[in-house]
Design a protein around this motif. Sequence first.
Motif, mmCIF file in Angstrom:
data_model
loop_
_atom_site.group_PDB
_atom_site.id
_atom_site.type_symbol
_atom_site.label_atom_id
_atom_site.label_comp_id
_atom_site.label_asym_id
_atom_site.label_seq_id
_atom_site.Cartn_x
_atom_site.Cartn_y
_atom_site.Cartn_z
ATOM 1 N N PRO A 199 39.730 6.854 28.318
ATOM 2 C CA PRO A 199 39.196 6.171 27.132
ATOM 3 C C PRO A 199 39.102 4.656 27.234
ATOM 4 O O PRO A 199 38.311 4.044 26.525
ATOM 5 C CB PRO A 199 40.179 6.579 26.031
ATOM 6 C CG PRO A 199 41.449 6.923 26.752
ATOM 7 C CD PRO A 199 41.002 7.546 28.033
ATOM 8 N N ARG A 200 39.888 4.053 28.127
ATOM 9 C CA ARG A 200 39.847 2.594 28.205
ATOM 10 C C ARG A 200 39.577 2.115 29.631
ATOM 11 O O ARG A 200 40.122 1.122 30.084
ATOM 12 C CB ARG A 200 41.159 2.006 27.665
ATOM 13 C CG ARG A 200 41.359 2.321 26.189
ATOM 14 C CD ARG A 200 42.366 1.390 25.555
ATOM 15 N NE ARG A 200 43.714 1.608 26.067
ATOM 16 C CZ ARG A 200 44.747 0.808 25.809
ATOM 17 N NH1 ARG A 200 44.573 -0.265 25.068
ATOM 18 N NH2 ARG A 200 45.942 1.082 26.282
ATOM 19 N N THR A 201 38.685 2.855 30.302
ATOM 20 C CA THR A 201 38.290 2.509 31.663
ATOM 21 C C THR A 201 36.819 2.132 31.694
ATOM 22 O O THR A 201 35.969 2.890 31.223
ATOM 23 C CB THR A 201 38.535 3.684 32.622
ATOM 24 O OG1 THR A 201 39.932 3.982 32.646
ATOM 25 C CG2 THR A 201 38.083 3.349 34.032
ATOM 26 N N ALA A 202 36.528 0.961 32.232
ATOM 27 C CA ALA A 202 35.148 0.551 32.479
ATOM 28 C C ALA A 202 34.807 0.882 33.928
ATOM 29 O O ALA A 202 35.598 0.603 34.834
ATOM 30 C CB ALA A 202 34.976 -0.943 32.232
ATOM 31 N N VAL A 203 33.647 1.496 34.135
ATOM 32 C CA VAL A 203 33.283 2.012 35.455
ATOM 33 C C VAL A 203 31.961 1.391 35.902
ATOM 34 O O VAL A 203 30.946 1.486 35.204
ATOM 35 C CB VAL A 203 33.159 3.541 35.427
ATOM 36 C CG1 VAL A 203 32.828 4.077 36.821
ATOM 37 C CG2 VAL A 203 34.440 4.179 34.913
ATOM 38 N N TYR A 204 31.988 0.781 37.082
ATOM 39 C CA TYR A 204 30.805 0.142 37.652
ATOM 40 C C TYR A 204 30.540 0.721 39.041
ATOM 41 O O TYR A 204 31.391 0.643 39.928
ATOM 42 C CB TYR A 204 31.011 -1.372 37.746
ATOM 43 C CG TYR A 204 31.242 -2.037 36.411
ATOM 44 C CD1 TYR A 204 30.168 -2.450 35.623
ATOM 45 C CD2 TYR A 204 32.533 -2.230 35.925
ATOM 46 C CE1 TYR A 204 30.380 -3.045 34.386
ATOM 47 C CE2 TYR A 204 32.754 -2.826 34.684
ATOM 48 C CZ TYR A 204 31.677 -3.234 33.921
ATOM 49 O OH TYR A 204 31.897 -3.818 32.688
ATOM 50 N N LEU A 205 29.377 1.297 39.214
ATOM 51 C CA LEU A 205 28.979 1.906 40.483
ATOM 52 C C LEU A 205 28.367 0.836 41.381
ATOM 53 O O LEU A 205 27.477 0.088 40.959
ATOM 54 C CB LEU A 205 27.965 3.018 40.221
ATOM 55 C CG LEU A 205 27.385 3.765 41.417
ATOM 56 C CD1 LEU A 205 28.472 4.438 42.232
ATOM 57 C CD2 LEU A 205 26.358 4.796 40.935
ATOM 58 N N ASP A 206 28.845 0.760 42.614
ATOM 59 C CA ASP A 206 28.373 -0.297 43.503
ATOM 60 C C ASP A 206 26.880 -0.159 43.790
ATOM 61 O O ASP A 206 26.351 0.948 43.950
ATOM 62 C CB ASP A 206 29.141 -0.273 44.823
ATOM 63 C CG ASP A 206 28.768 -1.448 45.693
ATOM 64 O OD1 ASP A 206 29.236 -2.567 45.385
ATOM 65 O OD2 ASP A 206 27.983 -1.287 46.647
ATOM 66 N N VAL A 227 24.764 6.512 37.202
ATOM 67 C CA VAL A 227 25.186 5.235 36.624
ATOM 68 C C VAL A 227 25.185 5.260 35.102
ATOM 69 O O VAL A 227 25.980 4.561 34.448
ATOM 70 C CB VAL A 227 24.286 4.093 37.154
ATOM 71 C CG1 VAL A 227 22.882 4.183 36.553
ATOM 72 C CG2 VAL A 227 24.917 2.734 36.875
ATOM 73 N N ARG A 228 24.341 6.105 34.513
ATOM 74 C CA ARG A 228 24.276 6.138 33.045
ATOM 75 C C ARG A 228 25.517 6.753 32.421
ATOM 76 O O ARG A 228 25.739 6.611 31.210
ATOM 77 C CB ARG A 228 23.025 6.911 32.604
ATOM 78 C CG ARG A 228 21.741 6.112 32.786
ATOM 79 C CD ARG A 228 20.515 6.900 32.397
ATOM 80 N NE ARG A 228 20.233 7.962 33.349
ATOM 81 C CZ ARG A 228 19.239 8.833 33.226
ATOM 82 N NH1 ARG A 228 18.441 8.785 32.171
ATOM 83 N NH2 ARG A 228 19.036 9.760 34.148
ATOM 84 N N GLU A 229 26.331 7.423 33.217
ATOM 85 C CA GLU A 229 27.582 7.978 32.705
ATOM 86 C C GLU A 229 28.685 6.921 32.643
ATOM 87 O O GLU A 229 29.734 7.143 32.050
ATOM 88 C CB GLU A 229 28.047 9.133 33.590
ATOM 89 C CG GLU A 229 27.105 10.319 33.627
ATOM 90 C CD GLU A 229 27.137 11.132 32.346
ATOM 91 O OE1 GLU A 229 28.087 10.959 31.554
ATOM 92 O OE2 GLU A 229 26.208 11.938 32.131
ATOM 93 N N GLY A 230 28.453 5.785 33.299
ATOM 94 C CA GLY A 230 29.459 4.727 33.325
ATOM 95 C C GLY A 230 29.019 3.528 32.514
ATOM 96 O O GLY A 230 28.202 3.627 31.594
ATOM 97 N N ASP A 231 29.537 2.371 32.885
ATOM 98 C CA ASP A 231 29.235 1.139 32.164
ATOM 99 C C ASP A 231 28.159 0.306 32.840
ATOM 100 O O ASP A 231 27.562 -0.560 32.204
ATOM 101 C CB ASP A 231 30.516 0.294 32.033
ATOM 102 C CG ASP A 231 31.544 0.981 31.163
ATOM 103 O OD1 ASP A 231 31.551 0.726 29.950
ATOM 104 O OD2 ASP A 231 32.337 1.784 31.694
ATOM 105 N N GLY A 232 27.924 0.542 34.121
ATOM 106 C CA GLY A 232 26.931 -0.242 34.820
ATOM 107 C C GLY A 232 27.167 -0.226 36.310
ATOM 108 O O GLY A 232 27.616 0.774 36.869
ATOM 109 N N PHE A 233 26.905 -1.365 36.964
ATOM 110 C CA PHE A 233 26.980 -1.394 38.414
ATOM 111 C C PHE A 233 27.603 -2.711 38.881
ATOM 112 O O PHE A 233 27.818 -3.641 38.089
ATOM 113 C CB PHE A 233 25.605 -1.179 39.045
ATOM 114 C CG PHE A 233 24.502 -2.083 38.530
ATOM 115 C CD1 PHE A 233 24.150 -3.229 39.220
ATOM 116 C CD2 PHE A 233 23.814 -1.773 37.360
ATOM 117 C CE1 PHE A 233 23.140 -4.056 38.762
ATOM 118 C CE2 PHE A 233 22.802 -2.596 36.887
ATOM 119 C CZ PHE A 233 22.456 -3.741 37.587
#
Length: 424
Positions: A199-206, A227-233
């Motif tokens: 719940p409090r994790t921001a995820v960025y795909l390289d 990438v749309r499942e996360g916060d960005g890249f």
Amino acid sequence: MQPRTPRRRAAAVIAALTAFSALTALGTTQAQATTPTQNVVTPATKFYVDPHSKAAQQALADVRNGDIENAVNMARLASWPQAEWFTEGTPDEVRADVGKLVHRARAVGRTPVLIAYNIPGRDCTQYSSGGAASSAAYRQWIDAFAAGIGTDKAVVVVEPDGAALLPKDCGPATDPTGELTAARIADLAYAVKTLKTKPRTAVYLDAGNVQWRPVGDMAQRLLDAGVREGDGFALNVSNTHPTDHNARYGTWISKCMWFATEKGGPADSCAGQYYSAAAPNDGAPGNAVSSTDPTTWHWTDAWFDQHVGTPPTDALRHFVIDTSRNGLGAWTPPPGKYTGDPEAWCNAPGRGLGPRPTADTGVPLVDAYLWLKIPGESDGSCTRNTGGTIDPEYGIVDPPAGVWWPDQAHTLARNAAPRLTFNR
């Protein structure tokens, strides 16, 4: 006023490190009273600083060696947040190690930055080769990584080079059927989705860097890899390209993904750092896009103005930029010095620390500037494709990838732009 003696300056370095550790301990009481929030990265976010980092250890080593100038710089470097890399281990080990880090960060009211770097076939068996033995093993590892985070705050960058260097990019013999590439994309998507369940994790795909994949190609790879499942890249990990160049590139990627998903346009038609259909492309100077000449990038902006317009900022994917070594920009070897690939990305000589880590960037789509590559850790035993074992830029065999290199750390700190100061 009397100039400081070496002994007094050494005492000042030790006092600075001691004060830093005391400040870290003080945060424990403050953090326990903090109300949890779902917004992981905001302009007010403060990232975790490891009081026992390699830079802090180097500062003490420099003091013992009487090298006070470098000791001061290392103490300054140690005061700034840096990412923690997780590159191996069993599921139980990574769960425990991640858990320890997020617990330490929570105790001082800070948000840790973690890098998951264990994808099968990592780095095309080059300097940073390795990774999990199979997709099944990798997914178990990711499950454990996420379990280690739990409900604590964290920023996770997923698999540097993972999408930019797919198995199909490793050479014609590596993935002739495309099976490995399909598995890689599925593994990346699994990692992003699994980590984002916390719940409090921001995820960025390289997503590589501005001088690598064309905008449309990178946009489609990110979409395919979830990438749309996360916060960005994330951009520029372990590289030296200027911050503003990557910010421009990242904005184009975000707009290209919106173009592909919301307007139904093919991502590969997006303009980028190499070509724009909006340019005359007639051979006249400045009438075509050059990746090495940002003054020509207005043609790329023009294409996006024509075909994408101005999407709402909250409809576009955000990104983070690694500024750990880009203070002086990218290294360009002297013309004619190397006949093969000079590996300009690999332990680039004479570089400096870039903009300090912060979530208050002032750039709408850039969530943070981060020091993702640990300043002072080697990229590997670079040879500039000379056929030997010596790196001709340094006259030595470079340390293996990930190994602490004091001389490089000292250089990065000395050449920092802006000038390196203590984090207050």
